[in-house]
Scaffold this active site. Structure first.
Site, PDB file in Angstrom:
ATOM      1  N   ALA A  66     -29.656 -52.482 -56.698  1.00  0.00           N
ATOM      2  CA  ALA A  66     -30.026 -53.094 -55.452  1.00  0.00           C
ATOM      3  C   ALA A  66     -31.228 -52.555 -55.024  1.00  0.00           C
ATOM      4  O   ALA A  66     -31.896 -51.956 -55.614  1.00  0.00           O
ATOM      5  CB  ALA A  66     -28.835 -52.147 -54.474  1.00  0.00           C
ATOM      6  N   GLY A 105     -26.703 -52.052 -59.469  1.00  0.00           N
ATOM      7  CA  GLY A 105     -26.106 -53.177 -59.127  1.00  0.00           C
ATOM      8  C   GLY A 105     -26.585 -54.113 -60.185  1.00  0.00           C
ATOM      9  O   GLY A 105     -25.588 -55.329 -60.171  1.00  0.00           O
ATOM     10  N   GLU A 108     -23.823 -53.852 -62.766  1.00  0.00           N
ATOM     11  CA  GLU A 108     -22.467 -54.452 -61.938  1.00  0.00           C
ATOM     12  C   GLU A 108     -22.523 -55.939 -61.792  1.00  0.00           C
ATOM     13  O   GLU A 108     -21.233 -56.285 -61.893  1.00  0.00           O
ATOM     14  CB  GLU A 108     -22.554 -53.746 -60.552  1.00  0.00           C
ATOM     15  CG  GLU A 108     -22.241 -52.213 -60.509  1.00  0.00           C
ATOM     16  CD  GLU A 108     -22.231 -51.408 -59.344  1.00  0.00           C
ATOM     17  OE1 GLU A 108     -23.609 -51.442 -58.671  1.00  0.00           O
ATOM     18  OE2 GLU A 108     -21.165 -51.070 -58.652  1.00  0.00           O
ATOM     19  N   GLU A 128     -26.747 -44.475 -59.795  1.00  0.00           N
ATOM     20  CA  GLU A 128     -26.761 -44.368 -58.209  1.00  0.00           C
ATOM     21  C   GLU A 128     -26.482 -42.754 -58.025  1.00  0.00           C
ATOM     22  O   GLU A 128     -26.965 -42.405 -56.825  1.00  0.00           O
ATOM     23  CB  GLU A 128     -25.488 -45.155 -57.781  1.00  0.00           C
ATOM     24  CG  GLU A 128     -25.802 -46.699 -57.732  1.00  0.00           C
ATOM     25  CD  GLU A 128     -25.463 -47.271 -58.953  1.00  0.00           C
ATOM     26  OE1 GLU A 128     -25.416 -46.902 -60.011  1.00  0.00           O
ATOM     27  OE2 GLU A 128     -25.420 -48.550 -58.986  1.00  0.00           O
TER      28      GLU A 128
HETATM   29  N1  CAA Z   1     -35.323 -50.919 -55.211  1.00  0.00           N
HETATM   30  C1  CAA Z   1     -36.462 -51.131 -54.743  1.00  0.00           C
HETATM   31  N2  CAA Z   1     -37.785 -50.922 -55.443  1.00  0.00           N
HETATM   32  C2  CAA Z   1     -37.659 -50.364 -56.662  1.00  0.00           C
HETATM   33  C3  CAA Z   1     -36.119 -50.271 -56.899  1.00  0.00           C
HETATM   34  C4  CAA Z   1     -35.236 -50.415 -56.455  1.00  0.00           C
HETATM   35  N3  CAA Z   1     -34.057 -50.531 -56.910  1.00  0.00           N
HETATM   36  N4  CAA Z   1     -36.515 -49.678 -58.559  1.00  0.00           N
HETATM   37  C5  CAA Z   1     -37.817 -49.810 -58.436  1.00  0.00           C
HETATM   38  N5  CAA Z   1     -38.666 -50.239 -57.453  1.00  0.00           N
HETATM   39  C6  CAA Z   1     -40.128 -50.230 -57.093  1.00  0.00           C
HETATM   40  C7  CAA Z   1     -40.467 -49.006 -57.338  1.00  0.00           C
HETATM   41  O1  CAA Z   1     -40.469 -48.118 -56.050  1.00  0.00           O
HETATM   42  C8  CAA Z   1     -42.016 -49.123 -57.690  1.00  0.00           C
HETATM   43  O2  CAA Z   1     -42.665 -49.588 -56.485  1.00  0.00           O
HETATM   44  P1  CAA Z   1     -44.205 -49.340 -56.422  1.00  0.00           P
HETATM   45  O3  CAA Z   1     -44.853 -49.992 -57.681  1.00  0.00           O
HETATM   46  O4  CAA Z   1     -44.521 -49.875 -55.040  1.00  0.00           O
HETATM   47  O5  CAA Z   1     -44.201 -47.725 -56.421  1.00  0.00           O
HETATM   48  C9  CAA Z   1     -41.802 -50.265 -58.388  1.00  0.00           C
HETATM   49  O6  CAA Z   1     -40.456 -50.960 -58.231  1.00  0.00           O
HETATM   50  C10 CAA Z   1     -41.692 -49.936 -60.151  1.00  0.00           C
HETATM   51  O7  CAA Z   1     -40.995 -48.746 -60.143  1.00  0.00           O
HETATM   52  P2  CAA Z   1     -41.273 -47.497 -61.168  1.00  0.00           P
HETATM   53  O8  CAA Z   1     -42.746 -47.051 -60.972  1.00  0.00           O
HETATM   54  O9  CAA Z   1     -40.161 -46.873 -61.257  1.00  0.00           O
HETATM   55  O10 CAA Z   1     -41.295 -48.125 -62.746  1.00  0.00           O
HETATM   56  P3  CAA Z   1     -40.993 -47.947 -64.100  1.00  0.00           P
HETATM   57  O11 CAA Z   1     -41.262 -48.787 -65.117  1.00  0.00           O
HETATM   58  O12 CAA Z   1     -41.328 -46.669 -64.532  1.00  0.00           O
HETATM   59  O13 CAA Z   1     -39.272 -47.804 -63.965  1.00  0.00           O
HETATM   60  C11 CAA Z   1     -36.858 -48.636 -63.369  1.00  0.00           C
HETATM   61  C12 CAA Z   1     -38.255 -49.024 -63.517  1.00  0.00           C
HETATM   62  C13 CAA Z   1     -36.252 -47.811 -64.601  1.00  0.00           C
HETATM   63  C14 CAA Z   1     -36.199 -49.670 -62.882  1.00  0.00           C
HETATM   64  C15 CAA Z   1     -36.926 -47.353 -62.221  1.00  0.00           C
HETATM   65  O14 CAA Z   1     -37.933 -47.901 -61.058  1.00  0.00           O
HETATM   66  C16 CAA Z   1     -35.734 -46.967 -61.662  1.00  0.00           C
HETATM   67  O15 CAA Z   1     -35.071 -46.389 -62.333  1.00  0.00           O
HETATM   68  N6  CAA Z   1     -35.485 -47.818 -60.537  1.00  0.00           N
HETATM   69  C17 CAA Z   1     -34.303 -47.289 -59.773  1.00  0.00           C
HETATM   70  C18 CAA Z   1     -33.110 -47.909 -60.352  1.00  0.00           C
HETATM   71  C19 CAA Z   1     -31.803 -47.475 -59.667  1.00  0.00           C
HETATM   72  O16 CAA Z   1     -31.681 -46.378 -59.216  1.00  0.00           O
HETATM   73  N7  CAA Z   1     -30.845 -48.417 -59.451  1.00  0.00           N
HETATM   74  C20 CAA Z   1     -29.673 -48.206 -58.715  1.00  0.00           C
HETATM   75  C21 CAA Z   1     -30.077 -48.926 -57.235  1.00  0.00           C
HETATM   76  S1  CAA Z   1     -28.504 -48.459 -56.249  1.00  0.00           S
HETATM   77  C22 CAA Z   1     -27.381 -49.604 -56.342  1.00  0.00           C
HETATM   78  O17 CAA Z   1     -27.801 -50.404 -57.170  1.00  0.00           O
HETATM   79  C23 CAA Z   1     -26.207 -49.674 -55.678  1.00  0.00           C
HETATM   80  C24 CAA Z   1     -25.112 -50.512 -55.934  1.00  0.00           C
HETATM   81  O18 CAA Z   1     -24.141 -50.233 -56.500  1.00  0.00           O
HETATM   82  C25 CAA Z   1     -25.084 -51.877 -55.249  1.00  0.00           C
END
Ligand code: CAA
Length: 693
Positions: A66, A105, A108, A128
């Site tokens: 998400a 998500g 999912e 999450e």
């Molecule tokens: N939403 C919004 N922004 C996000 C994001 C997300 N889910 N994931 C990453 N970003 C943004 C970061 O803030 C970062 O922004 P900036 O460049 O402005 O700082 C950019 O994307 C790149 O992220 P990283 O620096 O972390 O890049 P990376 O290559 O080292 O890692 C990644 C990539 C593995 C995807 C890592 O960003 C990550 O773990 N993201 C979160 C994943 C997550 O937690 N997903 C679950 C979300 S909650 C959900 O999905 C609820 C549901 O059930 C619906």
């Protein structure tokens, strides 16, 4: 190709409808992505030429979850459930084509497709829990139906990812393809040609049978992980949902998921953990050191000092393939240092985290020497000797004489004046602080200390290098103790003072551990040893520490310190220590007070918040969230409380200022609130409103 939303295209290729998401950086499920998925599915169903559908992403990854930045706002456009329903109930087979990381998500969404294919490097996870949440888009009910309840428990309560090998074995993906787009399209065509049934994950609970027969699965899992989950709400909520997946029909399970998700989403823990996710990334951004600042190439590292700290630092570099040379003055010290590194690696291998071959590969990258001149050609040298300004100055003079031009000269000092250290060299622009935290091979925090003259390219290089070796680097200016220890000093001072006013070590430690710290200051002292810096010959019983050390209460290593310890190293409050403290308290002129746990906590944490404000007003830290990253990663501040600045905003800066002012009247100027705190309070603001400058 037709644009079905701002970031999603739809095209038809040889009977396959291809929905392509292109929403950098990580294809998160922002409103336009959800809209695009929904509209793309509608277009695919409406088009008679389309026999099957592929969902694929451009850029570095499949949907990574998400869009966290949209949480808490009003929902716009199609909901994720609309899009998922359109996929899952499609009469045409839908294939998710996965590369990069299918997370949260994102996974999912893939779990509502009828089939999943991936390239070999793809990874899958429901992280999450790390945001204080649970997979709220059906993931808690679908993942256990694919990988089984045991594996789902592990993945969802830790956020751990799995690779394609495991995903293939468990049936999470059907095929590994070489060329994602071509492979996914060919797979979609094959499914149609073979007339394969469109199975929905929600309808198949075969994999849950073993969990249904294992009555103690959940209670055992809770008991085994109680320590790890202590204080956090999200792991238990994830477990409850998996329990529901095992025991209830799918739709009932979904109801439990929604209810639990709602509770977490509106709670302070998830707000703190989501804040922290962005805080960590924000710390990488330095206003006057833009992203495109040139960086120096670091291909070899030297470390001066082969003790616990130097050895731990060396491991970080060897772990990512950078050769390291350790310099010691005596052969036996060097031998001992290298021996400890090997032992650490071997212990990691015993736990199955690395292979024996990796132990040897990493050891081969670490060499030892007694010759300072062996550092001459290194790109970066980190000094990690004990905290003596004279010694450090001497080393930096020698480094200046020895190192090639362009090398970075770093100090691991935890509190000394970096500018003074840099002043003895002819190249202060090459000097920086790289403050690792013990154990340096484990702790995530790296304080990068910027001297008055440190070059921007040296800062950019150090921040990037920190990230490369798996640390969370945070930039600090120069002041005694930098960001972390300067705040710690305040807490320590209050803890020491408080035990002279009535509360005992166990009361102080208890307040902090109940708040969520792994241990309090007195437990920490016992672990480190009370005799660090204590001199037996000079000891004259003048301080509490003198008396405890003289009685051989030097901490865990002598079986007793502030606490007594049983054979399992369990701390037991000591009557002897209480008596010694009472004697000292009687001699002090401090007012004796009876404090509740809440009051103890205030006296420990408010001075930390106050010091954080001073650090910000002096420009030592760039932003409040940097202070929070330092305290969560360096000192065990519970992540579900965000860090001292986030926590202060939850309590209310105005309330903290009011209470500090009362304490200042009662107990003196040490409690006087910082100007920044007063200013924020007067404006009805918090740290979140702080603007540097
Ligand atoms: N939403 C919004 N922004 C996000 C994001 C997300 N889910 N994931 C990453 N970003 C943004 C970061 O803030 C970062 O922004 P900036 O460049 O402005 O700082 C950019 O994307 C790149 O992220 P990283 O620096 O972390 O890049 P990376 O290559 O080292 O890692 C990644 C990539 C593995 C995807 C890592 O960003 C990550 O773990 N993201 C979160 C994943 C997550 O937690 N997903 C679950 C979300 S909650 C959900 O999905 C609820 C549901 O059930 C619906």
């Amino acid at each position: 190709m037709t644009a079905v939303s701002q970031t999603v295209d739809f095209s038809v290729e040889d009977g396959v409808g291809v929905i392509t998401i292109d929403s950098p950086p990580v294809n998160a499920l922002s409103s336009h992505v959800r809209d695009g998925l929904f509209e793309g599915m509608k277009a695919a169903i409406a088009d008679d030429a389309v026999k099957s559908v592929v969902i694929i992403c451009a850029g570095r990854t499949f949907i990574a979850g998400a869009d966290i930045s949209e949480f808490g706002g009003a929902q716009k456009g199609a909901s994720l459930f609309d899009a998922q329903e359109a996929i899952e109930n499609s009469t045409k087979p839908v294939v998710a084509a996965i590369h990069g990381t299918a997370l949260g998500g994102g996974l999912e969404v893939a779990l509502t497709a009828h089939f999943r294919v991936a390239i070999a490097s793809a990874r899958f996870g429901l992280p999450e829990v790390n945001l204080g949440l649970l997979p709220g888009a059906g993931g808690t009910q679908r993942l256990p139906r694919v990988v089984g309840a045991e594996q789902a428990l592990h993945m969802m309560t830790s956020g751990a990812q799995i690779g394609t090998k495991e995903a293939l074995a468990s049936g999470l993906i059907e095929e590994v393809v070489d060329d994602l787009r071509a492979g996914a399209i060919a797979f979609a065509q094959k499914v149609v040609a073979e007339g394969r049934a469109l199975t929905r994950i929600r309808d198949n609970d075969e994999k849950l049978k073993s969990a249904r027969e294992n009555a103690s699965l959940f209670s055992d899992f809770r008991a085994k992980n109680a320590r790890k989950f202590r204080g956090f709400d999200a792991p238990e909520a994830n477990i409850k949902c998996i329990e529901a997946a095992v025991n209830l029909p799918f739709d009932e399970g979904i109801k439990v998921e929604r209810e639990e998700f709602g509770k977490l989403m509106t709670g302070v823990q998830s707000a703190a953990q989501r804040y922290f996710f962005f805080a960590e990334r924000q710390a990488q951004k330095i206003p006057d050191v833009p992203k495109d600042t040139p960086k120096r190439d670091i291909k070899s590292v030297g470390i001066i000092g082969g003790g616990t700290m130097g050895g731990g630092i060396a491991m970080n570099f060897a772990n990512v393939g950078i050769p390291v040379t350790l310099v010691e003055v005596k052969a036996d010290a060097l031998e001992r240092g290298l021996g400890i590194i090997r032992k650490n690696y071997e212990n990691t291998a015993k736990k199955g985290r690395i292979t024996e071959a990796q132990v040897e590969e990493r050891m081969a990258l670490i060499s030892g020497t007694l010759e300072f001149s062996d550092l001459a050609d290194k790109d970066l040298v980190i000094e990690a000797v004990f905290e003596s300004m004279d010694l450090k100055k001497d080393i930096f003079k020698r480094l200046d004489d020895t190192l090639k031009p362009g090398a970075i000269l770093a100090s691991n000092t935890s509190a000394l004046d970096l500018n003074e250290i840099a002043s003895v060299t002819s190249r202060p622009e090459d000097v920086i602080g790289l403050h690792f935290f013990s154990p340096a091979n484990v702790m995530r925090l790296l304080e990068v200390v910027r001297g008055d003259k440190t070059g921007k390219d040296v800062i950019a290089t150090s921040m990037a290098l920190g990230k490369k070796i798996g640390k969370a680097p945070v930039l600090s200016g120069v002041c005694p103790g930098f960001i972390g220890n300067r705040i710690l000093f305040q807490r320590q001072a209050q803890a020491q003072k408080m035990i002279m006013q009535g509360p005992l070590p166990q009361d102080v430690d208890g307040a902090l551990t109940n708040f969520g710290f792994p241990m309090g200051p007195f437990q920490m002292s016992d672990l480190a040893g009370l005799d660090i810096g204590w001199n037996k010959e000079k000891s004259n019983g003048e301080t509490l520490r003198d008396v405890l050390c003289e009685r051989d209460r030097r901490g865990q290593k002598t079986g007793k310190g502030y606490y007594d310890y049983d054979e399992n190293r369990k701390p037991i409050p000591s009557d002897e220590v209480a008596e010694v403290i009472r004697d000292f308290a009687a001699k002090s002129n401090l007012p004796q007070v009876t404090l509740t746990e809440e009051e103890i906590l205030k006296r420990l944490l408010y001075p930390m918040v106050n010091e954080a404000a001073k650090i910000l007003q002096e420009g030592i830290a760039i932003r409040p969230s940097d202070v929070d990253v330092v305290w969560v990663y360096g000192y065990g501040w519970p992540r579900y409380w965000g860090g001292p600045c986030f926590w202060a905003d939850v309590i209310g800066v105005d309330k903290i200022v009011a209470e500090l002012e009362v304490l200042a009247k009662e107990e003196g100027a040490v409690w006087e609130p910082a100007d920044l705190l007063k200013d924020l309070a007067a404006k009805g603001q918090g740290f979140k409103d702080f603007a540097a400058g």
